[in-house]
Design a protein around this motif. Structure first.
Motif, PDB file in Angstrom:
ATOM      1  N   PRO A   1       4.668  -4.059   9.984  1.00  0.00           N
ATOM      2  CA  PRO A   1       3.541  -3.373   9.316  1.00  0.00           C
ATOM      3  C   PRO A   1       3.919  -2.631   8.041  1.00  0.00           C
ATOM      4  CG  PRO A   1       4.253  -2.118  11.232  1.00  0.00           C
ATOM      5  CD  PRO A   1       5.092  -3.370  11.213  1.00  0.00           C
ATOM      6  N   LEU A   2       4.303  -3.396   7.034  1.00  0.00           N
ATOM      7  CA  LEU A   2       4.731  -2.794   5.774  1.00  0.00           C
ATOM      8  C   LEU A   2       3.646  -1.931   5.146  1.00  0.00           C
ATOM      9  CD1 LEU A   2       6.503  -5.821   4.022  1.00  0.00           C
ATOM     10  CD2 LEU A   2       7.526  -4.052   5.463  1.00  0.00           C
ATOM     11  N   LEU A   3       2.432  -2.430   5.156  1.00  0.00           N
ATOM     12  CA  LEU A   3       1.370  -1.694   4.474  1.00  0.00           C
ATOM     13  C   LEU A   3       1.082  -0.369   5.173  1.00  0.00           C
ATOM     14  CD1 LEU A   3      -1.014  -4.689   3.659  1.00  0.00           C
ATOM     15  CD2 LEU A   3       0.635  -3.573   2.142  1.00  0.00           C
ATOM     16  N   ARG A   4       1.168  -0.344   6.498  1.00  0.00           N
ATOM     17  CA  ARG A   4       0.949   0.913   7.240  1.00  0.00           C
ATOM     18  C   ARG A   4       2.123   1.860   7.111  1.00  0.00           C
ATOM     19  NH1 ARG A   4       0.898   0.654  12.350  1.00  0.00           N
ATOM     20  NH2 ARG A   4       1.071  -1.555  12.866  1.00  0.00           N
ATOM     21  N   HIS A   5       3.305   1.329   6.818  1.00  0.00           N
ATOM     22  CA  HIS A   5       4.495   2.164   6.730  1.00  0.00           C
ATOM     23  C   HIS A   5       4.730   2.750   5.335  1.00  0.00           C
ATOM     24  CE1 HIS A   5       6.532   0.237  10.513  1.00  0.00           C
ATOM     25  NE2 HIS A   5       5.579   1.100  10.816  1.00  0.00           N
ATOM     26  N   ARG A   6       3.836   2.481   4.413  1.00  0.00           N
ATOM     27  CA  ARG A   6       3.978   3.092   3.091  1.00  0.00           C
ATOM     28  C   ARG A   6       3.928   4.621   3.213  1.00  0.00           C
ATOM     29  NH1 ARG A   6      -0.258   2.370  -0.088  1.00  0.00           N
ATOM     30  NH2 ARG A   6      -1.562   1.880   1.712  1.00  0.00           N
ATOM     31  N   ARG A   7       4.768   5.322   2.451  1.00  0.00           N
ATOM     32  CA  ARG A   7       4.819   6.782   2.503  1.00  0.00           C
ATOM     33  C   ARG A   7       3.852   7.373   1.489  1.00  0.00           C
ATOM     34  NH1 ARG A   7       9.073   9.634   4.513  1.00  0.00           N
ATOM     35  NH2 ARG A   7       7.728  11.376   3.900  1.00  0.00           N
ATOM     36  N   THR A   8       2.575   7.288   1.803  1.00  0.00           N
ATOM     37  CA  THR A   8       1.558   7.784   0.873  1.00  0.00           C
ATOM     38  C   THR A   8       1.551   9.309   0.785  1.00  0.00           C
ATOM     39  OG1 THR A   8      -0.082   7.614   2.645  1.00  0.00           O
ATOM     40  CG2 THR A   8       0.095   5.761   1.119  1.00  0.00           C
ATOM     41  N   ASP A   9       2.317   9.961   1.652  1.00  0.00           N
ATOM     42  CA  ASP A   9       2.498  11.401   1.508  1.00  0.00           C
ATOM     43  C   ASP A   9       3.537  11.740   0.451  1.00  0.00           C
ATOM     44  OD1 ASP A   9       4.424  10.196   3.244  1.00  0.00           O
ATOM     45  OD2 ASP A   9       5.041  12.195   3.913  1.00  0.00           O
ATOM     46  N   VAL A  10       4.327  10.738   0.052  1.00  0.00           N
ATOM     47  CA  VAL A  10       5.389  10.942  -0.929  1.00  0.00           C
ATOM     48  C   VAL A  10       5.050  10.278  -2.258  1.00  0.00           C
ATOM     49  CG1 VAL A  10       7.842  10.520  -1.434  1.00  0.00           C
ATOM     50  CG2 VAL A  10       7.114  11.071   0.907  1.00  0.00           C
ATOM     51  N   TYR A  11       4.426   9.110  -2.211  1.00  0.00           N
ATOM     52  CA  TYR A  11       4.086   8.390  -3.429  1.00  0.00           C
ATOM     53  C   TYR A  11       2.714   7.754  -3.284  1.00  0.00           C
ATOM     54  CZ  TYR A  11       5.934   4.557  -0.553  1.00  0.00           C
ATOM     55  OH  TYR A  11       6.193   3.691   0.479  1.00  0.00           O
ATOM     56  N   ALA A  12       2.109   7.421  -4.417  1.00  0.00           N
ATOM     57  CA  ALA A  12       0.763   6.842  -4.396  1.00  0.00           C
ATOM     58  C   ALA A  12       0.621   5.859  -5.541  1.00  0.00           C
ATOM     59  CB  ALA A  12      -0.301   7.939  -4.510  1.00  0.00           C
ATOM     60  N   LEU A  13      -0.290   4.917  -5.355  1.00  0.00           N
ATOM     61  CA  LEU A  13      -0.628   3.942  -6.384  1.00  0.00           C
ATOM     62  C   LEU A  13      -2.121   4.053  -6.613  1.00  0.00           C
ATOM     63  CD1 LEU A  13       0.270   1.541  -8.170  1.00  0.00           C
ATOM     64  CD2 LEU A  13      -0.214   0.038  -6.214  1.00  0.00           C
ATOM     65  N   GLU A  14      -2.533   4.321  -7.842  1.00  0.00           N
ATOM     66  CA  GLU A  14      -3.948   4.486  -8.096  1.00  0.00           C
ATOM     67  C   GLU A  14      -4.355   3.740  -9.353  1.00  0.00           C
ATOM     68  OE1 GLU A  14      -5.127   8.453  -9.144  1.00  0.00           O
ATOM     69  OE2 GLU A  14      -3.168   8.939  -9.968  1.00  0.00           O
ATOM     70  N   LEU A  15      -5.622   3.349  -9.396  1.00  0.00           N
ATOM     71  CA  LEU A  15      -6.191   2.646 -10.525  1.00  0.00           C
ATOM     72  C   LEU A  15      -6.821   3.660 -11.465  1.00  0.00           C
ATOM     73  CD1 LEU A  15      -6.917  -0.076 -11.838  1.00  0.00           C
ATOM     74  CD2 LEU A  15      -9.026  -0.034 -10.473  1.00  0.00           C
ATOM     75  N   LEU A  16      -6.366   3.711 -12.707  1.00  0.00           N
ATOM     76  CA  LEU A  16      -6.861   4.689 -13.665  1.00  0.00           C
ATOM     77  C   LEU A  16      -7.977   4.131 -14.533  1.00  0.00           C
ATOM     78  CD1 LEU A  16      -3.454   6.213 -14.840  1.00  0.00           C
ATOM     79  CD2 LEU A  16      -4.986   7.019 -13.040  1.00  0.00           C
ATOM     80  N   ALA A  17      -7.949   2.810 -14.795  1.00  0.00           N
ATOM     81  CA  ALA A  17      -8.974   2.211 -15.645  1.00  0.00           C
ATOM     82  C   ALA A  17     -10.299   2.170 -14.905  1.00  0.00           C
ATOM     83  CB  ALA A  17      -8.557   0.810 -16.065  1.00  0.00           C
ATOM     84  N   PRO A  18     -11.432   2.169 -15.623  1.00  0.00           N
ATOM     85  CA  PRO A  18     -12.736   2.142 -14.979  1.00  0.00           C
ATOM     86  C   PRO A  18     -13.000   0.806 -14.271  1.00  0.00           C
ATOM     87  CG  PRO A  18     -12.952   1.883 -17.356  1.00  0.00           C
ATOM     88  CD  PRO A  18     -11.521   2.208 -17.084  1.00  0.00           C
TER      89      PRO A  18
END
Length: 277
Positions: free
Chosen positions: A260-277
């Motif tokens: 479960p790679l996607l569930r094991h992402r450390r979103t408390d430490v890093y994040a990926l976000e979309l900035l463009a509209p």
């Protein structure tokens, strides 16, 4: 639909647009007769891959002849069709755009290439897409009865953030019309598609033009389908051909459940976000 057949049409690209359209139509028909539910064409399937020529071949939706052919063919053959890519004109701007059509001929969506290929390789190959093209800014995921399809174009695959954003938006199959060349192709083509499939636990489909040694830009070929475990389940050679593969969405869920790679992402430490509209 959890299982279906995909076909990738690796076609020779000619100078004459009409010749390309006739060949694409014929190959899509052959693929449909073999039971393909999803058919994919290569990057810039209706014109040579030469940046200065893109404005001459550019079309606007919906009246462009290439776009009308794609819509009509999707309807006549009853397939989901990722129309490779083609030069799209929007006002004064031209984009490298992939149009995606439903089996009833409706336009489901489009992706404008986000990352423009401006390079000077040691082999002597120089390409500057930005000389005639604008860049898109949308992460493209198309809902369909085949599941959510992520769509990007060629150089986009080298940016793992974009691939991950598509998967986080629900994509389990990612389609990449692409024209790697004889420098980047042997070095990176198979490697990068397998790695993106492993990273994102999704099917990755690469649709290349066939290799034409006399063309001004020589494509690598070797269109391929990679499963979410990183296995190459189908790959073309250099010339013109259609490859087929079965997409099994249950396999995607099985692999994501066991590893479960996607569930094991450390979103408390890093994040990926979309900035463009």
């Amino acid at each position: 639909m959890q299982r279906y057949k995909v076909a990738v049409c690796q076609m020779i690209i000619h100078q004459e647009k009409e010749k390309n359209l006739v060949r694409a139509r014929e190959m899509i028909g052959r693929a449909a007769k073999r039971g393909a539910r999803l058919v994919v064409l290569p990057e810039m399937f209706n014109c040579p891959y030469v940046a200065r020529l893109f404005p001459q071949y550019a079309e606007s939706y919906p009246e462009g002849p290439s776009l009308q052919m794609l819509s009509r063919t999707a309807r006549e053959e009853g397939v989901y069709l990722v129309g490779g890519s083609l030069p799209e004109r929007d006002g004064d701007q031209v984009y490298n755009t992939s149009f995606i059509f439903a089996p009833d001929g409706r336009l489901l969506g489009k992706h404008r290439k986000m990352h423009l290929f401006d390079v000077e390789l040691a082999s002597g190959l120089t390409v500057k897409e930005s000389s005639t093209l604008g860049a898109g800014n949308q992460v493209t995921v198309i809902p369909s009865e085949l599941g959510d399809l992520g769509v990007a174009i060629c150089y986009d695959i080298r940016f793992p953030e974009l691939m991950r954003l598509m998967v986080l938006k629900g994509a389990r199959v990612v389609v990449i019309p692409a024209a790697f060349n004889m420098t980047t192709g042997p070095a990176h083509w198979e490697l990068i598609f397998r790695m993106r499939a492993i990273d994102n636990q999704a099917y990755f489909i690469g649709a290349s033009p066939a290799r034409d040694p006399m063309a001004p830009y020589v494509a690598y070929g070797h269109s391929l389908v990679v499963d979410p475990w990183g296995n190459v389940v189908s790959m073309a050679r250099e010339g013109e051909e259609i490859i087929y593969a079965e997409i099994d969405l249950d396999l995607v869920e099985k692999i994501r459940s066991e590893l479960p790679l996607l569930r094991h992402r450390r979103t408390d430490v890093y994040a990926l976000e979309l900035l463009a509209p």
